[in-house]
Write an enzyme that holds these catalytic residues in place. Structure first.
Site, PDB file in Angstrom:
ATOM      1  N   TYR A   1       0.848  -1.190   0.000  1.00 59.38           N
ATOM      2  CA  TYR A   1       0.000   0.000   0.000  1.00 59.38           C
ATOM      3  C   TYR A   1       0.882   1.238   0.000  1.00 59.38           C
ATOM      4  CZ  TYR A   1      -3.669   3.303   1.003  1.00 59.38           C
ATOM      5  OH  TYR A   1      -4.540   4.360   0.905  1.00 59.38           O
TER       6      TYR A   1
ATOM      7  N   ASN B   1      -2.887   5.870   6.738  1.00 62.12           N
ATOM      8  CA  ASN B   1      -3.518   6.629   7.814  1.00 62.12           C
ATOM      9  C   ASN B   1      -4.177   5.671   8.812  1.00 62.12           C
ATOM     10  OD1 ASN B   1      -5.949   5.783   6.666  1.00 62.12           O
ATOM     11  ND2 ASN B   1      -6.292   7.704   5.590  1.00 62.12           N
TER      12      ASN B   1
ATOM     13  N   GLN C   1       9.665  16.348   9.605  1.00 65.41           N
ATOM     14  CA  GLN C   1       8.657  15.345   9.944  1.00 65.41           C
ATOM     15  C   GLN C   1       7.272  15.957  10.046  1.00 65.41           C
ATOM     16  OE1 GLN C   1       9.092  11.840  10.180  1.00 65.41           O
ATOM     17  NE2 GLN C   1      10.858  12.593   9.053  1.00 65.41           N
TER      18      GLN C   1
ATOM     19  N   HIS D   1       4.822  16.105   6.949  1.00 66.36           N
ATOM     20  CA  HIS D   1       3.888  15.051   6.564  1.00 66.36           C
ATOM     21  C   HIS D   1       2.445  15.457   6.864  1.00 66.36           C
ATOM     22  CE1 HIS D   1       6.701  11.931   5.377  1.00 66.36           C
ATOM     23  NE2 HIS D   1       7.430  12.205   6.432  1.00 66.36           N
TER      24      HIS D   1
ATOM     25  N   GLU E   1       8.433   6.006  15.990  1.00 63.54           N
ATOM     26  CA  GLU E   1       8.836   5.489  14.678  1.00 63.54           C
ATOM     27  C   GLU E   1      10.310   5.800  14.411  1.00 63.54           C
ATOM     28  OE1 GLU E   1       7.469   6.036   9.997  1.00 63.54           O
ATOM     29  OE2 GLU E   1       7.013   7.595  11.465  1.00 63.54           O
ATOM     30  N   HIS E   2      10.677   7.075  14.511  1.00 62.86           N
ATOM     31  CA  HIS E   2      12.071   7.499  14.349  1.00 62.86           C
ATOM     32  C   HIS E   2      12.561   8.106  15.665  1.00 62.86           C
ATOM     33  CE1 HIS E   2      10.080   8.234  10.367  1.00 62.86           C
ATOM     34  NE2 HIS E   2      11.130   7.569   9.929  1.00 62.86           N
TER      35      HIS E   2
ATOM     36  N   ASP F   1      14.613   8.355   5.044  1.00 67.31           N
ATOM     37  CA  ASP F   1      13.334   8.340   4.339  1.00 67.31           C
ATOM     38  C   ASP F   1      13.496   8.038   2.857  1.00 67.31           C
ATOM     39  OD1 ASP F   1      11.795   8.885   6.551  1.00 67.31           O
ATOM     40  OD2 ASP F   1      11.652  11.035   6.173  1.00 67.31           O
TER      41      ASP F   1
ATOM     42  N   HIS G   1      -0.618 -40.923  18.248  1.00 68.77           N
ATOM     43  CA  HIS G   1       0.671 -40.293  17.991  1.00 68.77           C
ATOM     44  C   HIS G   1       1.807 -41.266  18.308  1.00 68.77           C
ATOM     45  CE1 HIS G   1      -1.535 -36.561  17.679  1.00 68.77           C
ATOM     46  NE2 HIS G   1      -0.438 -35.856  17.522  1.00 68.77           N
TER      47      HIS G   1
END
Length: 426
Positions: free
Chosen positions: A126, A211, A256, A259, A324-325, A358, A417
């Protein structure tokens, strides 16, 4: 920006709220459930309806995919081709370094055991749409699939009201080895890739950021299909002592924030003087940026600055926040780096801008967000491989295994078994 120091009355309560769990709100969960049900029940008809509703585009079942002719006719600037090639070269090299290789060994009873790694047959990636064509995301998802040798890579990305997809994005998808491009976005695209429709063949595994609706769709469809991780809106947390360069820190915060949307931006330092310098640098640099409108919204709604007691407290907050970062700028890097455990990616020192990660460095920028870094790692090449265990015994190793197998069979009440093993050596 929300600025707090450890002496402020609401500091402790604010820090406590930074210990996040990646859980959806009820309205997001319910809306996504409805979308998935519609796609499951009505297939292509639902995709067409949602394209009209959310993207204001008129499509039909025959126009859901980019045609081979459209892809062949894509034209981009030579500089774009050069940038895509440079990024993809690093991505492929990094990804191949992370691929798993077949292995085997002889166990204590003499059986040969091991693992075999093969690429998935068909994966979906995606690529978010919205305010900018995320060419780098196309490379840092599909490029890993290409490195792993996946034969069928289907990308989903929303088209514009004219039914077209940005040419630079199309070029990047083609360069990264994508074999099909679905012009649908949002939770409905995730549902189509996971469940299939008359026109869309389902995939074995889903990859890519999005999102909160895309992330929730991946969460709800886990089990119908496997997923990579839960990569949502962008995040950065910068940790710095007094050695941080305020201009560089401000530039990374603004990058950042660019975004937009639900992005989360944090800066933590034990230097009160550095906070003042960074705030001034942010205000100065903001005046020069094209996307200042979106950045201002993120600075107002999604940005915090904390003056902590010491670096140990900064690291503790970082591990709770699970960003995330994480940018780590400090004099004693060797001491503090091993103590940061939950970051999706870590950038070290004043001269390591997140933007290089990135776009170019090699590791994927598809990383866990919303606190999910406690449980998930960033996207890796071996996630595109199906792992299968292999077991082979001969009469001797069966005989040596029998006593233990029969004991487990007795304990668990599974006499068949035990018998299935004994029969081979009687």
């Amino acid at each position: 920006m929300k600025i707090l120091g450890y002496r402020d009355a609401d500091y402790e309560s604010f820090v406590k709220r930074l210990n996040r769990r990646a859980l959806p709100t009820h309205d997001v969960r319910d809306l996504v459930a409805d979308i998935i049900a519609e796609v499951a029940g009505q297939g292509d008809k639902a995709l067409v309806a949602y394209a009209k509703r959310f993207d204001n585009v008129e499509l039909n079942a025959k126009k859901l995919f980019i045609t081979p002719e459209e892809l062949a006719d894509v034209k981009v600037a030579p500089s774009t081709k050069k940038a895509v090639a440079a990024s993809l070269k690093n991505i492929i090299a990094f990804a191949k370094g992370g691929l798993r290789k077949d292995w085997s060994m002889i166990n204590a009873e003499g059986a040969r055991v091991g693992e075999r790694f093969q690429p998935f047959d068909r994966v979906g990636v995606y690529v978010p749409g919205g305010k900018a064509p995320l060419v780098s995301t196309a490379l840092m998802t599909a490029g890993f699939a290409k490195a792993a040798g996946v034969p069928e890579i289907i990308a989903a990305t929303p088209c514009g009201p004219d039914g077209k997809v940005n040419p630079e994005l199309l070029y990047a998808l083609k360069a990264a080895g994508v074999t099909e491009i679905l012009k649908i976005g949002g939770a409905q695209a995730i549902a189509a890739l996971a469940l299939g429709t008359k026109t869309v063949k389902p995939v074995d595994r889903l990859f890519g950021p999005g999102n909160r609706f895309v992330v929730e769709a991946k969460r709800q469809l886990f089990g119908a299909v496997s997923i990579d991780l839960l990569p949502g809106p962008s995040e950065v947390l910068i940790i710095s002592d007094k050695t941080g360069n305020p201009d560089y820190i401000a530039a990374d915060l603004l990058a950042q924030a660019e975004h937009g949307g639900d992005s989360v931006i944090g800066f933590i330092t034990d230097s009160k003087a550095l906070i003042g310098k960074v705030v001034k640098a942010v205000e100065k640099q903001l005046l020069t940026l094209n996307r200042a409108k979106y950045i201002k919204e993120v600075l107002k709604q999604g940005t915090f600055i904390l003056n902590v007691r010491n670096m140990a407290e900064a690291v503790e907050i970082s591990n709770a926040f699970a960003s995330e970062h994480v940018s780590l700028i400090c004099a004693d890097e060797k001491k503090w780096l091993p103590q940061i455990r939950t970051a999706g990616a870590i950038y070290l020192g004043n001269n390591s801008p997140v933007a290089v990660g990135d776009f170019l460095a090699g590791p994927s920028h598809t990383l866990p967000t919303g606190g999910s870094g406690r449980s998930f790692s960033g996207l890796r090449a071996d996630q595109f491989q199906r792992r299968t265990s292999i077991v082979k015994l001969d009469k001797k190793s069966v005989r040596k295994s029998l006593e233990v197998v029969q004991e487990f069979a007795r304990i668990e009440g599974l006499d068949a078994h035990g018998r299935s093993t004994a029969i081979r050596v009687e």
